[in-house]
Design an enzyme around this catalytic site. Sequence first.
Site, PDB file in Angstrom:
ATOM      1  N   THR A  14       0.841  -1.210   0.000  1.00 43.90           N
ATOM      2  CA  THR A  14       0.000   0.000   0.000  1.00 43.90           C
ATOM      3  C   THR A  14       0.874   1.258   0.000  1.00 43.90           C
ATOM      4  O   THR A  14       0.370   2.368   0.100  1.00 43.90           O
ATOM      5  CB  THR A  14      -0.890   0.026   1.268  1.00 43.90           C
ATOM      6  N   ARG A  46      -0.750  -3.244   6.540  1.00 46.06           N
ATOM      7  CA  ARG A  46      -1.177  -3.463   7.939  1.00 46.06           C
ATOM      8  C   ARG A  46      -2.690  -3.389   8.099  1.00 46.06           C
ATOM      9  O   ARG A  46      -3.284  -4.130   8.850  1.00 46.06           O
ATOM     10  CB  ARG A  46      -0.538  -2.406   8.848  1.00 46.06           C
ATOM     11  N   ASP A  88       0.852  -8.112  10.026  1.00 48.93           N
ATOM     12  CA  ASP A  88       1.844  -7.368  10.798  1.00 48.93           C
ATOM     13  C   ASP A  88       3.176  -8.077  10.537  1.00 48.93           C
ATOM     14  O   ASP A  88       3.401  -9.183  11.019  1.00 48.93           O
ATOM     15  CB  ASP A  88       1.471  -7.414  12.287  1.00 48.93           C
ATOM     16  N   HIS A 182      17.084   0.860  -9.222  1.00 45.77           N
ATOM     17  CA  HIS A 182      16.235   0.937 -10.411  1.00 45.77           C
ATOM     18  C   HIS A 182      16.883   1.733 -11.545  1.00 45.77           C
ATOM     19  O   HIS A 182      16.494   1.607 -12.695  1.00 45.77           O
ATOM     20  CB  HIS A 182      14.830   1.450 -10.074  1.00 45.77           C
ATOM     21  N   LYS A 186      17.267   1.633 -16.277  1.00 49.21           N
ATOM     22  CA  LYS A 186      16.991   2.729 -17.217  1.00 49.21           C
ATOM     23  C   LYS A 186      17.766   2.474 -18.507  1.00 49.21           C
ATOM     24  O   LYS A 186      18.929   2.062 -18.487  1.00 49.21           O
ATOM     25  CB  LYS A 186      17.375   4.084 -16.617  1.00 49.21           C
ATOM     26  N   HIS A 244      22.286   5.260  -6.956  1.00 52.12           N
ATOM     27  CA  HIS A 244      22.119   5.636  -8.363  1.00 52.12           C
ATOM     28  C   HIS A 244      23.321   6.387  -8.945  1.00 52.12           C
ATOM     29  O   HIS A 244      23.770   6.099 -10.053  1.00 52.12           O
ATOM     30  CB  HIS A 244      20.869   6.505  -8.536  1.00 52.12           C
ATOM     31  N   LYS A 334      16.690  17.435  -4.128  1.00 53.68           N
ATOM     32  CA  LYS A 334      15.234  17.523  -4.211  1.00 53.68           C
ATOM     33  C   LYS A 334      14.839  18.982  -4.352  1.00 53.68           C
ATOM     34  O   LYS A 334      15.579  19.871  -3.942  1.00 53.68           O
ATOM     35  CB  LYS A 334      14.606  17.000  -2.910  1.00 53.68           C
ATOM     36  N   LYS A 339      13.838  18.463 -13.451  1.00 47.24           N
ATOM     37  CA  LYS A 339      13.960  17.015 -13.240  1.00 47.24           C
ATOM     38  C   LYS A 339      14.801  16.482 -14.388  1.00 47.24           C
ATOM     39  O   LYS A 339      14.374  16.461 -15.548  1.00 47.24           O
ATOM     40  CB  LYS A 339      12.569  16.382 -13.248  1.00 47.24           C
TER      41      LYS A 339
HETATM   42  C1  BG6 Z   1      14.657   6.643  -5.438  1.00 47.20           C
HETATM   43  C2  BG6 Z   1      14.815   7.607  -4.294  1.00 47.20           C
HETATM   44  O1  BG6 Z   1      15.571   5.601  -5.326  1.00 47.20           O
HETATM   45  O2  BG6 Z   1      14.875   7.330  -6.662  1.00 47.20           O
HETATM   46  C3  BG6 Z   1      13.838   8.756  -4.450  1.00 47.20           C
HETATM   47  O3  BG6 Z   1      14.566   6.947  -3.067  1.00 47.20           O
HETATM   48  C4  BG6 Z   1      14.006   9.410  -5.803  1.00 47.20           C
HETATM   49  O4  BG6 Z   1      14.028   9.708  -3.424  1.00 47.20           O
HETATM   50  C5  BG6 Z   1      13.957   8.369  -6.911  1.00 47.20           C
HETATM   51  O5  BG6 Z   1      12.966  10.323  -5.963  1.00 47.20           O
HETATM   52  C6  BG6 Z   1      14.309   8.997  -8.239  1.00 47.20           C
HETATM   53  O6  BG6 Z   1      14.025   8.083  -9.237  1.00 47.20           O
HETATM   54  P1  BG6 Z   1      13.721   8.566 -10.712  1.00 47.20           P
HETATM   55  O7  BG6 Z   1      13.628   7.314 -11.501  1.00 47.20           O
HETATM   56  O8  BG6 Z   1      12.418   9.321 -10.651  1.00 47.20           O
HETATM   57  O9  BG6 Z   1      14.853   9.442 -11.102  1.00 47.20           O
END
Ligand code: BG6
Length: 487
Positions: A14, A46, A88, A182, A186, A244, A334, A339
Amino acid sequence: MINEKCIMIIFGGTGDLAHRKLVPAIYNMHLSGQLPESFALLGTGRKQKSHKQYRHELAVSAKKYSSQSFKEKQWETLAGNIYYHDIDLQDNTGYQRLKETLKALSPGTNSEGNILYYLALAPQLFSPVSTNLKRNKLNASPYGWRRLLIEKPFGYNLASARELNTVITEAFSEENIYRIDHYLGKEMLQNILVLRFVNCIFEPLWNNNYIDNIQITASETDGIGTRGRYYDLSGAMRDMVQSHLFQMLALTAIEPPAQSDPHSVHMEKLNLLKTIQLWPDSPIEEKIVFGQYNNFRAEQGVSPDSKTETFSALKLTIDNDRWRGVPVYLRTGKNLGEKIAKIVIQFKVPSNIDSHILPGSSLADRSDLPNLLTLKVQPREGVVFQFNIKKPATMGEIVPVEMDFCQPCAFLINTPEAYERLLTDAIMGDKTRFTGWNEIECAWSIVDNIYQEYNKAGAYLHQYEPGSNGPQAAIDMLSRDNRRWWE
Ligand code: BG6
């Protein structure tokens, strides 16, 4: 379609990650026929809620966050295989009930098939979950594989990462642990090695004879949203740099792997990470800039006197023959103006440039003229190369111009999102795009060292305006070196 039977359990079903990334990725995989023939998704949380309510909540997120348009009919087919289970996670007794739920799932995906456990959780829950899975014999089965996918942050520092790794490897064998970064899913990160090693024009120049500096930026326009509690404990270094940014740097700078198998690539990345240090022999403010956006302390879940950095810029060195002397500038934060994630390779400007210009020509500022190779990771994937020409219809004014390869324009397809790629890999058992434990260990020791130096120097946390480029100090860090961030 993958010919595997698979139940995917999202612990933290969730949460933010499930809603924003995982479920939209699963929905996209469903649309493009990438899910296993027989697939069920079980989300845990939960609170008590019905399968119907859970499906409805996920539909809202799939609509909002998927890169594909929402198709009611297709969603309904997928939703028919989505279930919810309240538990839980700290309480061992709940796992027997989980076992029963797994058994009761549709016959094609009963608990004797394969199970992918996804820990989309706060890191302090990784240990109890993997231990409880083991206690209840949910960690292995003779009837199918059991794989554990772990999201970062893998630990809080080197010591906690090691502890965590010990607990997890007691429950799951190394071959069944998939540590997610992740960014490795990409498309442009997958492209870095191809760009470097499958084009003979780059690799001969990929060293300190020709490269002046490397800049890696991952900036975000969003703040911390609802993740205040997590983020206040983490900060930009742990949240983005340790994972990353170091992975982007490692792929950019590694030696050619002997083979293209996961092991060779992991080994080369590890060798590279071992050579990363803060720039030596310079004051702390010239190599570490931490910032915090104004009003961060008023965010929900954040301590009113928080010293957590929401921005970090670093000057690093790679201490090996290929890179010695080439500064690596990293920057992430941030609530910034843009972006974007990109890697910029700045080449040196030829020293004898003046003797080659045409008679009567004028040179722009030399600092405008380096060749730049920019790998655009997001939002628009591509590669841009900046080089110099004589401006037409002038006596010889020299100006920089760009060759711009836009990947989505050239291939007219929506590239699969990182999580689609990585979930498919995990189901297929391909670990190439996952981080090896040794890499994580090494990345933590670099981060620990950086924090240590920062704290020892009692260094300063700069404030910055939301929507800006971050603290002025990060810009000064490069101008002091007669360089600039390439925006
Ligand atoms: C995550 C971080 O691993 O990557 C986040 O915990 C961040 O804080 C995000 O916003 C950024 O991922 P992307 O793919 O949007 O650049």
